[in-house]
Design a protein around this motif. Structure first.
Motif, PDB file in Angstrom:
ATOM      1  N   SER A 118      -1.948 -44.709   4.612  1.00 12.93           N
ATOM      2  CA  SER A 118      -2.638 -45.870   5.175  1.00 12.93           C
ATOM      3  C   SER A 118      -3.568 -46.524   4.168  1.00 12.93           C
ATOM      4  O   SER A 118      -3.787 -47.738   4.212  1.00 12.93           O
ATOM      5  N   THR A 133      -1.750 -37.955  13.121  1.00  9.97           N
ATOM      6  CA  THR A 133      -3.177 -37.635  12.983  1.00  9.97           C
ATOM      7  C   THR A 133      -3.374 -36.374  13.826  1.00  9.97           C
ATOM      8  O   THR A 133      -3.687 -36.439  15.005  1.00  9.97           O
ATOM      9  N   SER A 146     -10.048 -42.387   9.136  1.00 11.29           N
ATOM     10  CA  SER A 146     -10.031 -43.346  10.244  1.00 11.29           C
ATOM     11  C   SER A 146     -10.121 -44.805   9.819  1.00 11.29           C
ATOM     12  O   SER A 146      -9.410 -45.653  10.396  1.00 11.29           O
ATOM     13  N   ILE A 150      -6.884 -46.874  11.209  1.00 13.60           N
ATOM     14  CA  ILE A 150      -7.161 -47.920  12.204  1.00 13.60           C
ATOM     15  C   ILE A 150      -6.803 -49.287  11.648  1.00 13.60           C
ATOM     16  O   ILE A 150      -6.246 -50.138  12.350  1.00 13.60           O
ATOM     17  N   ARG A 151      -7.089 -49.509  10.378  1.00 13.45           N
ATOM     18  CA  ARG A 151      -6.698 -50.764   9.730  1.00 13.45           C
ATOM     19  C   ARG A 151      -5.186 -50.944   9.759  1.00 13.45           C
ATOM     20  O   ARG A 151      -4.683 -52.056   9.952  1.00 13.45           O
ATOM     21  N   GLU A 155      -6.654 -50.507  16.745  1.00 16.05           N
ATOM     22  CA  GLU A 155      -7.447 -49.656  17.631  1.00 16.05           C
ATOM     23  C   GLU A 155      -6.613 -49.087  18.772  1.00 16.05           C
ATOM     24  O   GLU A 155      -6.744 -47.915  19.132  1.00 16.05           O
ATOM     25  N   SER A 158      -4.491 -46.270  17.818  1.00 14.87           N
ATOM     26  CA  SER A 158      -5.336 -45.159  17.378  1.00 14.87           C
ATOM     27  C   SER A 158      -5.877 -44.362  18.551  1.00 14.87           C
ATOM     28  O   SER A 158      -5.989 -43.129  18.472  1.00 14.87           O
ATOM     29  N   TYR A 159      -6.217 -45.050  19.644  1.00 17.13           N
ATOM     30  CA  TYR A 159      -6.683 -44.313  20.824  1.00 17.13           C
ATOM     31  C   TYR A 159      -5.637 -43.303  21.282  1.00 17.13           C
ATOM     32  O   TYR A 159      -5.974 -42.196  21.710  1.00 17.13           O
ATOM     33  N   PHE A 162      -4.899 -40.598  17.827  1.00 18.13           N
ATOM     34  CA  PHE A 162      -6.041 -39.764  17.438  1.00 18.13           C
ATOM     35  C   PHE A 162      -6.277 -38.656  18.452  1.00 18.13           C
ATOM     36  O   PHE A 162      -6.772 -37.581  18.107  1.00 18.13           O
TER      37      PHE A 162
END
Length: 262
Positions: A118, A133, A146, A150-151, A155, A158-159, A162
């Motif tokens: 990433s 992850t 992160s 996330i980039r 988001e 990622s929720y 993660f």
């Protein structure tokens, strides 16, 4: 020069090979230090135009070395903080290189390995690659990686990942924006080479400026400040020798100096 890396430089392209195949190129203190130093060295070398990050063996990187993690768990908070800062610093050094960076992901890129993929500007993955992850499975969080993950995936994704630590297939990585290209394993190097060829056509200083531009503009509203900043950036670059050479080369129908120099 580096205990855990093999660096190959040819025709303006430097490939950083993580070279711990017996442990799937897992992170330890030495690998973190070596990648940091190699990125700084290559970024300062004007003969290097593009940097490719790759892993020897079956895996790109399986994240943190379990023995290193175990030792960290038994160390003091101060020692843990020092290690965490070095890992975060390594990822930032890779992410903020002035040169284009490509992650060549042929196999597993887990935890910190997904962070490396990433942090690179471009990710090219084999259809056999897998990402995750996976930190919550070990009672920790993907903290240092992160900002870059996330980039890359946003988001919302990622929720999910993660918290679930699910394995992400190469196809799914392409769908969520983590991998720019997903190709058959035997086509991986050809695809990396194709992107490298495109990158070598661009002006070195303008590519570095383009990376700075993205960081300055991304996720910000189009305010008067942002508009003025973009105007200042292009006005400043138009007068540079590189811009003048690029325009002259185009009008003269010849390769720019940075292309013919390769």
């Amino acid at each position: 020069m580096y205990e855990t890396l093999e660096i190959v430089v040819a025709q303006g392209v430097a490939t950083i090979w993580m070279n711990r195949p017996d442990v799937h190129n897992a992170f330890n203190a030495q690998l973190i230090a070596d990648i940091t130093a190699a990125c700084r060295q290559l970024d300062a070398d004007d003969a290097v135009r593009v940097v490719v990050l790759a892993g020897r063996g079956k895996s790109f990187s399986a994240g943190a070395d379990l023995n290193w993690m175990k030792a960290a768990g038994e160390a003091s908070v101060e020692a843990n903080l020092a290690d965490a800062r070095k890992l975060a610093g390594m990822l930032r050094t890779l992410s903020e290189m002035r040169k284009p960076t490509i992650a060549r992901v042929q196999g597993a890129a887990l935890g910190g390995g997904m962070g490396l993929a990433s942090a690179c500007d471009i990710c090219v993955a084999s259809d056999k690659a897998v990402f995750a992850t996976s930190e919550v499975k070990f009672g920790i969080i993907p903290s240092a990686i992160s900002p870059y993950v996330i980039r890359a995936i946003g988001e919302r994704q990622s929720y999910r990942y993660f918290q679930s630590a699910e394995r992400i297939s190469a196809q799914r990585a392409g769908e969520i924006g983590l991998a720019h290209e997903v190709v058959a394993a035997e086509e991986l190097d050809a695809k990396v080479g194709e992107i490298v060829t495109a990158l070598l056509q661009g002006g070195p200083k303008s590519q570095g400026a383009a990376k700075d531009l993205i960081r300055a503009v991304a996720n910000r509203p189009v305010s008067d400040e942002v508009v003025e900043d973009t105007a200042q950036r292009i006005a400043g670059l138009r007068a540079t020798p590189e811009a003048k050479e690029g325009l002259d080369a185009f009008l003269s129908k010849r390769p720019a100096a940075w292309v013919s120099a390769q």
